[in-house]
Design an enzyme around this catalytic site. Structure first.
Site, PDB file in Angstrom:
ATOM      1  N   CYS A   1      -1.587  -4.553   7.788  1.00 23.06           N
ATOM      2  CA  CYS A   1      -0.577  -4.776   8.821  1.00 23.06           C
ATOM      3  C   CYS A   1      -1.162  -4.539  10.214  1.00 23.06           C
ATOM      4  O   CYS A   1      -1.957  -5.348  10.695  1.00 23.06           O
ATOM      5  CB  CYS A   1       0.659  -3.931   8.537  1.00 23.06           C
ATOM      6  SG  CYS A   1       2.122  -4.454   9.473  1.00 23.06           S
TER       7      CYS A   1
ATOM      8  N   HIS B   1       1.618  -4.317   3.035  1.00 18.82           N
ATOM      9  CA  HIS B   1       1.314  -2.925   2.697  1.00 18.82           C
ATOM     10  C   HIS B   1       1.272  -2.752   1.177  1.00 18.82           C
ATOM     11  O   HIS B   1       2.300  -2.456   0.568  1.00 18.82           O
ATOM     12  CB  HIS B   1       2.406  -1.994   3.234  1.00 18.82           C
ATOM     13  CG  HIS B   1       2.544  -1.956   4.718  1.00 18.82           C
ATOM     14  ND1 HIS B   1       1.956  -0.998   5.506  1.00 18.82           N
ATOM     15  CD2 HIS B   1       3.223  -2.757   5.570  1.00 18.82           C
ATOM     16  CE1 HIS B   1       2.269  -1.202   6.773  1.00 18.82           C
ATOM     17  NE2 HIS B   1       3.036  -2.268   6.832  1.00 18.82           N
TER      18      HIS B   1
ATOM     19  N   GLU C   1      -0.038  -0.240  -0.268  1.00 20.01           N
ATOM     20  CA  GLU C   1       0.021   1.199  -0.533  1.00 20.01           C
ATOM     21  C   GLU C   1       1.443   1.699  -0.738  1.00 20.01           C
ATOM     22  O   GLU C   1       1.641   2.820  -1.213  1.00 20.01           O
ATOM     23  CB  GLU C   1      -0.642   1.972   0.624  1.00 20.01           C
ATOM     24  CG  GLU C   1       0.147   2.053   1.907  1.00 20.01           C
ATOM     25  CD  GLU C   1       0.083   0.795   2.761  1.00 20.01           C
ATOM     26  OE1 GLU C   1       0.690   0.796   3.846  1.00 20.01           O
ATOM     27  OE2 GLU C   1      -0.564  -0.190   2.345  1.00 20.01           O
TER      28      GLU C   1
END
EC number: 4.3.3.6
Length: 203
Positions: free
Chosen positions: A83, A177, A179
């Site tokens: 991002c 993202h 994660e």
């Protein structure tokens, strides 16, 4: 810790640092927060997390890590940006804020907040080249997209007609993202990139 275990830092100036540390540990890496040049010198690779790219840029200069980071990326240190981190790795931003700097490393032009505002965040399944096991679930939060890439950059994924994952040499970037999803395959790909970079040095 084995010889093959890479030490991967997460630039811990702003953004979702903890989630990246968890994902990297799940990808069999030693994960450390990095804020200062001396910490940067002790890692094999670095993740630049999401957050606000202008803030990350200004803090990187303030903490004295921008120039050492640029130098290490130019020298071939593997780096992965998500991002805002994708924006930081772009050689050019289409609509930069005043005074905004980037680390560079990927020959691409990015557009900030291209997928919309915070309240237009969404999740989507993304097929990423080089990652087996089906699509990656991507979380898009005020995400950029890549307007164009140069000859040296490889497009790894698109969503809705826009480029959302790119690799150039030892640099990797995603608009989304991974994660935040519990799916650590993108971090495993990056950890493998770091291992591949370390291998010749350990022979």
């Amino acid at each position: 810790m084995s010889e093959a275990t890479p030490v991967i830092g997460v630039l811990a100036l702003q953004g979702d640092v903890r989630e990246h540390l968890v994902a990297l540990a799940a990808a069999d890496a030693v994960a450390r927060p990095v804020r200062r040049p001396e910490e940067l010198a002790c890692i094999d690779g670095l993740v630049v997390p999401g957050g606000e790219s202008t803030t990350i840029s200004k803090l990187a200069v303030l903490f004295g890590v921008m120039e050492p980071l640029r130098a290490r990326v130019r020298a071939g240190m593997p780096v992965y940006g998500t991002c805002a981190g994708m924006i930081m790795l772009a050689d050019k931003i289409l609509d930069p804020r005043s005074g905004q700097e980037t680390i560079g490393g990927i020959d691409m032009i990015v557009r900030r907040n291209a997928f919309g505002r915070q309240n237009e965040s969404f999740e989507a399944a993304v097929d990423v080249k080089g990652i087996a096991g089906g699509p990656v679930e991507g979380v898009f939060i005020r995400a950029p997209w890549v307007e164009s890439v140069g000859a040296g950059a490889e497009v790894l994924a698109e969503h809705d007609g826009h480029i959302v994952a790119v690799r150039q040499g030892n640099a990797l970037a995603t608009s989304f993202h991974p994660e935040l999803t519990g799916d650590h395959r993108v971090h495993s790909l990056f950890a493998d990139m770091v291992r591949g970079r370390r291998a010749p040095e350990s022979l």
